[in-house]
Design a protein around this motif. Structure first.
Motif, short mmCIF file in Angstrom:
data_model
loop_
_atom_site.label_atom_id
_atom_site.label_comp_id
_atom_site.label_asym_id
_atom_site.label_seq_id
_atom_site.Cartn_x
_atom_site.Cartn_y
_atom_site.Cartn_z
N VAL A 1 14.31 13.39 -1.53
CA VAL A 1 12.97 13.23 -2.47
C VAL A 1 12.08 13.00 -1.61
CG1 VAL A 1 12.25 11.77 -4.17
CG2 VAL A 1 14.76 12.22 -4.20
N TRP A 2 12.08 12.20 -0.59
CA TRP A 2 10.92 11.62 0.15
C TRP A 2 10.92 12.49 1.52
CZ3 TRP A 2 12.72 8.21 -3.32
CH2 TRP A 2 11.72 7.54 -4.11
N ARG A 3 11.84 13.02 1.96
CA ARG A 3 11.77 13.96 3.15
C ARG A 3 11.33 12.83 4.12
NH1 ARG A 3 14.69 18.52 2.33
NH2 ARG A 3 14.21 19.28 0.11
N SER A 4 11.82 11.65 4.10
CA SER A 4 11.61 10.78 5.26
C SER A 4 13.04 9.82 5.29
CB SER A 4 10.33 9.86 4.94
OG SER A 4 10.65 8.87 3.90
N SER B 1 1.12 -1.34 0.28
CA SER B 1 0.04 0.13 0.01
C SER B 1 0.64 1.15 -0.06
CB SER B 1 -0.93 0.15 1.26
OG SER B 1 -1.90 -1.05 1.06
N ARG B 2 1.97 1.30 0.76
CA ARG B 2 2.72 2.54 0.73
C ARG B 2 3.27 2.69 -0.62
NH1 ARG B 2 5.78 4.55 5.27
NH2 ARG B 2 4.97 2.90 6.59
N ILE B 3 3.84 1.59 -1.12
CA ILE B 3 4.46 1.85 -2.52
C ILE B 3 3.44 2.38 -3.54
CG2 ILE B 3 5.37 0.48 -4.36
CD1 ILE B 3 6.91 -1.39 -2.39
N HIS B 4 2.25 1.81 -3.65
CA HIS B 4 1.21 2.20 -4.39
C HIS B 4 0.86 3.67 -4.28
CE1 HIS B 4 -2.04 1.92 -7.27
NE2 HIS B 4 -3.07 1.81 -6.37
N GLY B 5 0.76 4.11 -3.07
CA GLY B 5 0.37 5.38 -2.80
C GLY B 5 1.37 6.45 -3.28
N LEU B 6 2.80 6.06 -3.02
CA LEU B 6 3.84 6.90 -3.49
C LEU B 6 3.94 6.86 -5.00
CD1 LEU B 6 6.63 5.80 -0.82
CD2 LEU B 6 5.31 8.14 -1.03
N ASN B 7 3.62 5.78 -5.53
CA ASN B 7 3.84 5.69 -6.89
C ASN B 7 2.38 6.63 -7.65
OD1 ASN B 7 5.96 4.24 -7.54
ND2 ASN B 7 4.65 2.19 -7.39
N LEU C 1 13.53 12.22 -8.41
CA LEU C 1 14.35 11.16 -8.06
C LEU C 1 15.50 11.53 -9.35
CD1 LEU C 1 15.81 8.67 -7.14
CD2 LEU C 1 14.21 7.42 -8.08
N LEU C 2 14.82 11.63 -10.67
CA LEU C 2 16.20 11.88 -11.94
C LEU C 2 16.64 12.87 -11.67
CD1 LEU C 2 17.00 10.91 -14.31
CD2 LEU C 2 15.04 11.85 -15.41
N ALA C 3 15.93 14.09 -11.29
CA ALA C 3 16.41 15.49 -11.01
C ALA C 3 17.91 15.45 -10.03
CB ALA C 3 15.52 16.32 -10.66
N LEU C 4 17.43 14.78 -8.88
CA LEU C 4 18.75 14.69 -7.97
C LEU C 4 19.72 14.08 -8.30
CD1 LEU C 4 19.50 14.75 -5.10
CD2 LEU C 4 18.24 12.48 -4.61
N LEU C 5 19.77 12.81 -9.03
CA LEU C 5 20.72 12.02 -9.53
C LEU C 5 21.31 12.70 -10.82
CD1 LEU C 5 19.11 8.25 -9.49
CD2 LEU C 5 20.68 9.32 -7.86
N ILE D 1 3.99 17.55 7.72
CA ILE D 1 3.14 18.61 7.22
C ILE D 1 4.30 19.69 6.54
CG2 ILE D 1 1.45 20.33 7.17
CD1 ILE D 1 -0.01 18.23 8.99
N HIS D 2 5.04 20.38 7.65
CA HIS D 2 5.81 21.56 7.30
C HIS D 2 6.91 21.18 6.49
CE1 HIS D 2 3.98 24.56 10.20
NE2 HIS D 2 4.04 23.46 11.03
N ALA D 3 7.15 19.89 6.45
CA ALA D 3 8.47 19.40 5.36
C ALA D 3 7.95 19.64 4.12
CB ALA D 3 9.04 18.30 5.79
N VAL D 4 6.65 19.10 3.76
CA VAL D 4 6.18 19.06 2.25
C VAL D 4 5.81 20.62 2.03
CG1 VAL D 4 5.32 16.63 2.28
CG2 VAL D 4 3.86 18.58 2.93
N VAL D 5 5.30 21.21 2.76
CA VAL D 5 5.15 22.79 2.54
C VAL D 5 6.16 23.69 2.31
CG1 VAL D 5 4.21 24.90 3.73
CG2 VAL D 5 3.01 22.97 4.03
N ARG D 6 7.55 23.26 3.05
CA ARG D 6 8.53 23.90 2.61
C ARG D 6 9.12 23.59 1.27
NH1 ARG D 6 10.10 22.53 7.94
NH2 ARG D 6 11.20 20.67 7.12
N ARG D 7 8.80 22.44 0.66
CA ARG D 7 9.14 21.98 -0.72
C ARG D 7 8.46 22.53 -1.74
NH1 ARG D 7 9.04 15.85 -1.21
NH2 ARG D 7 10.10 16.53 -2.94
#
Length: 251
Positions: free
Chosen positions: A196-199, A88-94, A175-179, A114-120
């Motif tokens: 990329v995931w901030r986790s 489920s985790r993978i599916h949600g992220l995809n 992910l591609l942009a980072l690499l 929440i604050h982490a994704v808002v900063r991005r």
């Protein structure tokens, strides 16, 4: 800061609305998927900065709701659910979720996420139309993947291979942009997840493998992202000799 909470349990929602309110959020509570999608229609009150999305909704599955949100908006989505299984985790992220939090959760950690994704993601204009995501590198930098026929437009978040646009999910693009920032440099798995995931990386190995495999498949370049066993991944900007057209081959 407006936040859309999609949660069918009124008791859970009431407690969370109270906590979020104390931390400066203006929360709209949607009890179903349909209500959540209706709430995303610009109403003059300003755009939402983040959506907290439960998956167990009464009218439709939260995964479907996430897909519909992503079709129409770039608003960050954090899935908050009791489904703790890796699939489920993978599916949600995809599907384009920016983060995935399992219940029961620590309220402090949820607020930090929440604050982490808002900063991005910068605040969209007041008409509710989403802005392009911030580039991971200055847009004026020369593109290092030209030898592979790849044009990575960070400002517009578009990728083309030999002139063909390749649709990528948000995480695949990030992910591609980072690499691609430093071809040949090995990015550790922990670093990739942090940026990329901030986790944290712990327990999320399969998620990264799935995204790498998807990138290779969609781009049609299986040797572009190289696995460095036990460490991480790196981009190989120059095509291998065996991939280069042979002289006089007509290719």
């Amino acid at each position: 800061m407006r936040l859309l909470l999609v949660e069918d349990d009124d008791h859970v929602a009431a407690a969370l609305v109270a906590v979020l309110g104390r931390h400066g959020f203006q929360v709209r509570h949607a009890r179903s998927g349909s209500e959540a999608l209706d709430a995303l229609v610009p109403d003059g009150a300003g755009p939402y900065r983040v959506v907290l999305l439960d998956l167990g909704l009464p009218d439709r599955d939260g995964f479907e709701v996430c897909g519909r949100i992503r079709d129409r908006s770039r608003v960050p989505v954090i899935m908050v659910t009791a489904r703790a299984d890796t699939r489920s985790r993978i599916h949600g992220l995809n599907l384009g979720a920016d983060d995935y939090v399992t219940k029961p959760y620590d309220t402090g950690e949820l607020l930090a996420r929440i604050h982490a994704v808002v900063r991005r993601w910068p605040a969209p204009p007041q008409d509710g139309r989403p802005q392009a995501a911030p580039a991971t590198a200055p847009p004026g930098d020369p593109e290092p993947l030209a030898a592979r026929g790849i044009d990575l437009d960070r400002k517009r978040r578009r990728v083309t291979v030999a002139g063909r646009e390749v649709p990528l999910t948000r995480k695949e693009f990030d992910l591609l942009a980072l690499l691609a920032q430093h071809p040949g440099v090995v990015y550790r798995r922990e670093q990739i997840f942090s940026e990329v995931w901030r986790s944290g990386w712990e327990g999320n190995g399969r998620t990264l493998e799935v995204h790498i495999a998807s990138l290779r498949s969609k781009l049609g370049l299986p040797t572009l992202v190289e696995t460095v066993r036990g460490v991480g991944y790196r981009v190989v900007a120059e095509p291998p000799d065996e991939d280069a057209p042979a002289a006089g081959s007509g290719r």
